[in-house]
Design a protein around this motif. Sequence first.
Motif, PDB file in Angstrom:
ATOM      1  N   HIS A 131      17.434  39.421   5.355  1.00 21.94           N
ATOM      2  CA  HIS A 131      17.897  40.418   4.930  1.00 21.94           C
ATOM      3  C   HIS A 131      17.014  41.022   3.768  1.00 21.94           C
ATOM      4  O   HIS A 131      16.892  40.310   2.730  1.00 21.94           O
ATOM      5  CB  HIS A 131      19.124  40.529   4.502  1.00 21.94           C
ATOM      6  CG  HIS A 131      20.153  41.675   4.281  1.00 21.94           C
ATOM      7  ND1 HIS A 131      20.066  42.750   5.167  1.00 21.94           N
ATOM      8  CD2 HIS A 131      20.874  42.011   3.198  1.00 21.94           C
ATOM      9  CE1 HIS A 131      20.717  43.829   4.487  1.00 21.94           C
ATOM     10  NE2 HIS A 131      21.172  43.368   3.343  1.00 21.94           N
ATOM     11  N   LYS A 132      16.719  42.290   3.933  1.00 25.02           N
ATOM     12  CA  LYS A 132      16.027  42.819   2.685  1.00 25.02           C
ATOM     13  C   LYS A 132      14.406  42.231   2.630  1.00 25.02           C
ATOM     14  O   LYS A 132      13.973  42.642   1.817  1.00 25.02           O
ATOM     15  CB  LYS A 132      16.666  42.788   1.501  1.00 25.02           C
ATOM     16  CG  LYS A 132      17.948  43.473   1.341  1.00 25.02           C
ATOM     17  CD  LYS A 132      18.070  45.100   1.369  1.00 25.02           C
ATOM     18  CE  LYS A 132      19.331  45.552   1.058  1.00 25.02           C
ATOM     19  NZ  LYS A 132      19.518  46.823   1.266  1.00 25.02           N
ATOM     20  N   GLN A 178      24.545  45.074  10.347  1.00 29.52           N
ATOM     21  CA  GLN A 178      24.397  44.908  11.409  1.00 29.52           C
ATOM     22  C   GLN A 178      25.509  45.679  12.209  1.00 29.52           C
ATOM     23  O   GLN A 178      25.341  46.031  13.392  1.00 29.52           O
ATOM     24  CB  GLN A 178      24.608  43.366  11.704  1.00 29.52           C
ATOM     25  CG  GLN A 178      23.566  42.427  11.430  1.00 29.52           C
ATOM     26  CD  GLN A 178      23.670  41.017  11.464  1.00 29.52           C
ATOM     27  OE1 GLN A 178      24.789  40.461  11.271  1.00 29.52           O
ATOM     28  NE2 GLN A 178      22.726  40.293  11.828  1.00 29.52           N
ATOM     29  N   LYS A 220      24.410  42.118   4.775  1.00 29.76           N
ATOM     30  CA  LYS A 220      23.854  42.090   6.003  1.00 29.76           C
ATOM     31  C   LYS A 220      24.661  42.016   7.247  1.00 29.76           C
ATOM     32  O   LYS A 220      24.411  42.749   8.260  1.00 29.76           O
ATOM     33  CB  LYS A 220      23.103  40.381   5.959  1.00 29.76           C
ATOM     34  CG  LYS A 220      22.631  40.134   7.527  1.00 29.76           C
ATOM     35  CD  LYS A 220      21.371  40.996   7.911  1.00 29.76           C
ATOM     36  CE  LYS A 220      20.867  40.401   9.414  1.00 29.76           C
ATOM     37  NZ  LYS A 220      19.330  41.207   9.419  1.00 29.76           N
ATOM     38  N   LYS A 221      25.837  41.345   6.948  1.00 26.76           N
ATOM     39  CA  LYS A 221      26.919  41.617   7.992  1.00 26.76           C
ATOM     40  C   LYS A 221      27.397  43.122   8.383  1.00 26.76           C
ATOM     41  O   LYS A 221      27.275  43.657   9.619  1.00 26.76           O
ATOM     42  CB  LYS A 221      27.904  41.053   7.723  1.00 26.76           C
ATOM     43  CG  LYS A 221      29.106  40.687   9.054  1.00 26.76           C
ATOM     44  CD  LYS A 221      30.213  39.737   8.783  1.00 26.76           C
ATOM     45  CE  LYS A 221      29.625  38.407   8.699  1.00 26.76           C
ATOM     46  NZ  LYS A 221      30.795  37.365   8.558  1.00 26.76           N
ATOM     47  N   ARG A 246      28.203  49.691   2.715  1.00 24.56           N
ATOM     48  CA  ARG A 246      27.231  48.846   2.277  1.00 24.56           C
ATOM     49  C   ARG A 246      27.362  48.466   0.889  1.00 24.56           C
ATOM     50  O   ARG A 246      27.692  49.359  -0.209  1.00 24.56           O
ATOM     51  CB  ARG A 246      26.018  49.464   2.591  1.00 24.56           C
ATOM     52  CG  ARG A 246      25.771  49.545   4.270  1.00 24.56           C
ATOM     53  CD  ARG A 246      25.315  48.158   4.634  1.00 24.56           C
ATOM     54  NE  ARG A 246      24.106  47.509   4.195  1.00 24.56           N
ATOM     55  CZ  ARG A 246      22.644  47.971   4.535  1.00 24.56           C
ATOM     56  NH1 ARG A 246      22.555  48.863   5.319  1.00 24.56           N
ATOM     57  NH2 ARG A 246      21.822  47.280   3.885  1.00 24.56           N
ATOM     58  N   LYS A 289      19.304  34.795   6.053  1.00 26.81           N
ATOM     59  CA  LYS A 289      19.949  35.882   6.894  1.00 26.81           C
ATOM     60  C   LYS A 289      18.816  37.024   7.270  1.00 26.81           C
ATOM     61  O   LYS A 289      19.012  38.057   8.057  1.00 26.81           O
ATOM     62  CB  LYS A 289      20.861  36.382   6.083  1.00 26.81           C
ATOM     63  CG  LYS A 289      21.986  35.760   5.505  1.00 26.81           C
ATOM     64  CD  LYS A 289      22.925  35.318   6.633  1.00 26.81           C
ATOM     65  CE  LYS A 289      23.921  34.356   6.125  1.00 26.81           C
ATOM     66  NZ  LYS A 289      24.662  33.591   7.268  1.00 26.81           N
TER      67      LYS A 289
END
Length: 93
Positions: free
Chosen positions: A62-63, A28, A24-25, A35, A60
């Motif tokens: 994420h996804k 961003q 996730k970081k 990745r 988070k």
Amino acid sequence: MEQILGVWLLIVNIVAYIVMATDKKRAQRHRSRERIPERTLFIWASIGGALGIWIAMMTKRHKTKHRSFVIGVPLLLVLNIVVYGYVWITWIR
């Protein structure tokens, strides 16, 4: 044996959470070359880290728009519970 299974699940889920949070970081920061492949995330989920992946998905955000994760991770979590529950009941108890 019971403690080994508990420690294994704890470690796998912590690592899975960290891997998902790291991805996730990187997303961003637009670091597409660095990745973490989705396959890797699913591998972590399938070996017992589905709870860690799911918690990271929710906390988070994420996804959460990827159908494969929205459907696949909860299914893998159920599979983790069934498999590790079976191992605990039949081999440890």
